[in-house]
Design a protein around this motif. Structure first.
Motif, PDB file in Angstrom:
ATOM      1  N   ARG A  64       0.839  -1.192   0.000  1.00 33.47           N
ATOM      2  CA  ARG A  64       0.000   0.000   0.000  1.00 33.47           C
ATOM      3  C   ARG A  64       0.875   1.242   0.000  1.00 33.47           C
ATOM      4  NH1 ARG A  64      -4.919   0.176   4.047  1.00 33.47           N
ATOM      5  NH2 ARG A  64      -5.165   2.090   2.864  1.00 33.47           N
ATOM      6  N   LYS A  65       0.455   2.235  -0.764  1.00 32.80           N
ATOM      7  CA  LYS A  65       1.205   3.481  -0.806  1.00 32.80           C
ATOM      8  C   LYS A  65       0.947   4.254   0.481  1.00 32.80           C
ATOM      9  CE  LYS A  65       1.079   4.090  -5.784  1.00 32.80           C
ATOM     10  NZ  LYS A  65       0.559   4.906  -6.893  1.00 32.80           N
ATOM     11  N   LYS A  66       1.999   4.847   1.005  1.00 33.26           N
ATOM     12  CA  LYS A  66       1.851   5.673   2.203  1.00 33.26           C
ATOM     13  C   LYS A  66       1.206   6.991   1.815  1.00 33.26           C
ATOM     14  CE  LYS A  66       5.007   3.502   5.078  1.00 33.26           C
ATOM     15  NZ  LYS A  66       5.111   3.299   6.460  1.00 33.26           N
ATOM     16  N   ARG A  67       0.297   7.441   2.648  1.00 36.16           N
ATOM     17  CA  ARG A  67      -0.374   8.694   2.384  1.00 36.16           C
ATOM     18  C   ARG A  67       0.558   9.846   2.731  1.00 36.16           C
ATOM     19  NH1 ARG A  67      -2.898  12.692   4.915  1.00 36.16           N
ATOM     20  NH2 ARG A  67      -4.654  13.681   3.890  1.00 36.16           N
ATOM     21  N   ILE A  68       0.659  10.789   1.820  1.00 37.86           N
ATOM     22  CA  ILE A  68       1.484  11.969   2.057  1.00 37.86           C
ATOM     23  C   ILE A  68       0.557  13.085   2.511  1.00 37.86           C
ATOM     24  CG2 ILE A  68       3.031  13.661   1.003  1.00 37.86           C
ATOM     25  CD1 ILE A  68       3.734  11.458  -1.057  1.00 37.86           C
ATOM     26  N   ALA A  69       0.775  13.557   3.714  1.00 34.36           N
ATOM     27  CA  ALA A  69      -0.063  14.625   4.245  1.00 34.36           C
ATOM     28  C   ALA A  69       0.207  15.900   3.459  1.00 34.36           C
ATOM     29  CB  ALA A  69       0.227  14.841   5.725  1.00 34.36           C
ATOM     30  N   THR A  70      -0.866  16.538   3.025  1.00 33.15           N
ATOM     31  CA  THR A  70      -0.711  17.765   2.250  1.00 33.15           C
ATOM     32  C   THR A  70      -1.048  18.960   3.128  1.00 33.15           C
ATOM     33  OG1 THR A  70      -2.975  17.593   1.463  1.00 33.15           O
ATOM     34  CG2 THR A  70      -1.255  16.677   0.060  1.00 33.15           C
ATOM     35  N   LYS A  71      -0.426  20.077   2.814  1.00 29.59           N
ATOM     36  CA  LYS A  71      -0.651  21.294   3.569  1.00 29.59           C
ATOM     37  C   LYS A  71      -1.878  21.998   3.003  1.00 29.59           C
ATOM     38  CE  LYS A  71       2.097  25.067   5.368  1.00 29.59           C
ATOM     39  NZ  LYS A  71       3.296  25.867   5.218  1.00 29.59           N
ATOM     40  N   ILE A  72      -2.690  22.579   3.893  1.00 31.44           N
ATOM     41  CA  ILE A  72      -3.875  23.309   3.449  1.00 31.44           C
ATOM     42  C   ILE A  72      -3.412  24.600   2.786  1.00 31.44           C
ATOM     43  CG2 ILE A  72      -6.006  24.420   4.191  1.00 31.44           C
ATOM     44  CD1 ILE A  72      -6.014  22.486   6.574  1.00 31.44           C
ATOM     45  N   PRO A  73      -3.876  24.865   1.562  1.00 32.42           N
ATOM     46  CA  PRO A  73      -3.441  26.080   0.864  1.00 32.42           C
ATOM     47  C   PRO A  73      -3.848  27.344   1.612  1.00 32.42           C
ATOM     48  CG  PRO A  73      -4.537  24.573  -0.647  1.00 32.42           C
ATOM     49  CD  PRO A  73      -4.721  24.023   0.715  1.00 32.42           C
ATOM     50  N   LYS A  74      -3.008  28.366   1.519  1.00 36.10           N
ATOM     51  CA  LYS A  74      -3.269  29.626   2.225  1.00 36.10           C
ATOM     52  C   LYS A  74      -4.576  30.255   1.782  1.00 36.10           C
ATOM     53  CE  LYS A  74       1.455  30.913   3.345  1.00 36.10           C
ATOM     54  NZ  LYS A  74       2.518  31.898   3.199  1.00 36.10           N
ATOM     55  N   ALA A  75      -4.899  30.131   0.493  1.00 44.42           N
ATOM     56  CA  ALA A  75      -6.137  30.712  -0.021  1.00 44.42           C
ATOM     57  C   ALA A  75      -7.358  30.075   0.641  1.00 44.42           C
ATOM     58  CB  ALA A  75      -6.211  30.537  -1.531  1.00 44.42           C
ATOM     59  N   VAL A  76      -7.300  28.781   0.901  1.00 39.77           N
ATOM     60  CA  VAL A  76      -8.421  28.076   1.532  1.00 39.77           C
ATOM     61  C   VAL A  76      -8.562  28.524   2.986  1.00 39.77           C
ATOM     62  CG1 VAL A  76      -9.269  25.803   2.223  1.00 39.77           C
ATOM     63  CG2 VAL A  76      -8.233  26.114  -0.020  1.00 39.77           C
ATOM     64  N   VAL A  77      -7.447  28.651   3.688  1.00 38.93           N
ATOM     65  CA  VAL A  77      -7.467  29.114   5.083  1.00 38.93           C
ATOM     66  C   VAL A  77      -8.028  30.534   5.139  1.00 38.93           C
ATOM     67  CG1 VAL A  77      -6.020  29.680   7.068  1.00 38.93           C
ATOM     68  CG2 VAL A  77      -5.554  27.618   5.749  1.00 38.93           C
TER      69      VAL A  77
END
Length: 132
Positions: free
Chosen positions: A97-110
Motif C-alpha cells: 500500500r502506498k503511504k499517504r502523504i499529508a498535504t498542507k492546506i493552501p493559504k487561499a483556503v485558510v
C-alpha cells in the motif's frame, strides 16, 4: 476426489449445482482449489505473513487459502479459473500500500474560511446590537 499438483496446491472436485439437467447430476465439474501458504516454497516468510493478514477471511485455521469455481461447463475450465483466482488474490495482496502523504492546506483556503467566519460574526453582531 483429491488431485495433488504440488505440495502447495491441491484440487478437489464435486458435482456442480444449478441448471444443466442430467449432465450436472453425473459429472464432477466444480473444482475447489486449496493453496497451502505455510508450505509454499515460492513465498518468503514476510510475504506469508502479509498474505495471512490481508487474506484472513479467506484462509482457514491450517493456513490454507481456499477458492472454488463452478462457472465453466468443464472441469478443466473450472480448474483454470481456480488457478487464475488464486494467482489474482495472491498478487493483489502482495502489492504494498502506498503511504499517504499529508498535504498542507493552501493559504487561499485558510483565508477564505477566516473571511467567512468574520462575515458570519459581523452578521450576528448586527442582529444583537439594536435592543438597548
Amino acid at each position: 476426489m483429491n488431485i495433488n499438483v504440488t505440495p502447495e496446491l491441491t484440487f478437489r472436485t464435486a458435482r456442480s449445482g444449478g441448471a444443466g439437467g442430467q449432465h450436472v447430476n453425473k459429472v464432477e465439474t466444480m473444482v475447489e482449489g486449496a493453496f497451502n501458504i505455510d508450505a509454499s516454497t515460492l513465498l518468503t516468510p514476510e510475504q506469508k505473513q502479509l498474505l495471512h493478514e490481508k487474506l484472513a477471511n479467506r484462509i482457514n485455521s491450517e493456513g490454507i487459502l481456499q477458492v472454488r469455481s463452478q462457472t465453466a461447463r468443464t472441469q478443466l475450465g473450472n480448474k483454470q479459473e481456480v488457478i487464475f483466482k488464486i494467482n489474482d488474490l495472491i498478487s493483489k495482496a502482495l502489492i504494498p500500500r502506498k503511504k499517504r502523504i499529508a498535504t498542507k492546506i493552501p493559504k487561499a483556503v485558510v483565508e477564505k474560511r477566516i473571511q467567512f467566519k468574520k462575515r458570519l460574526s459581523e452578521k450576528k453582531q448586527l442582529r444583537r446590537g439594536n435592543f438597548e
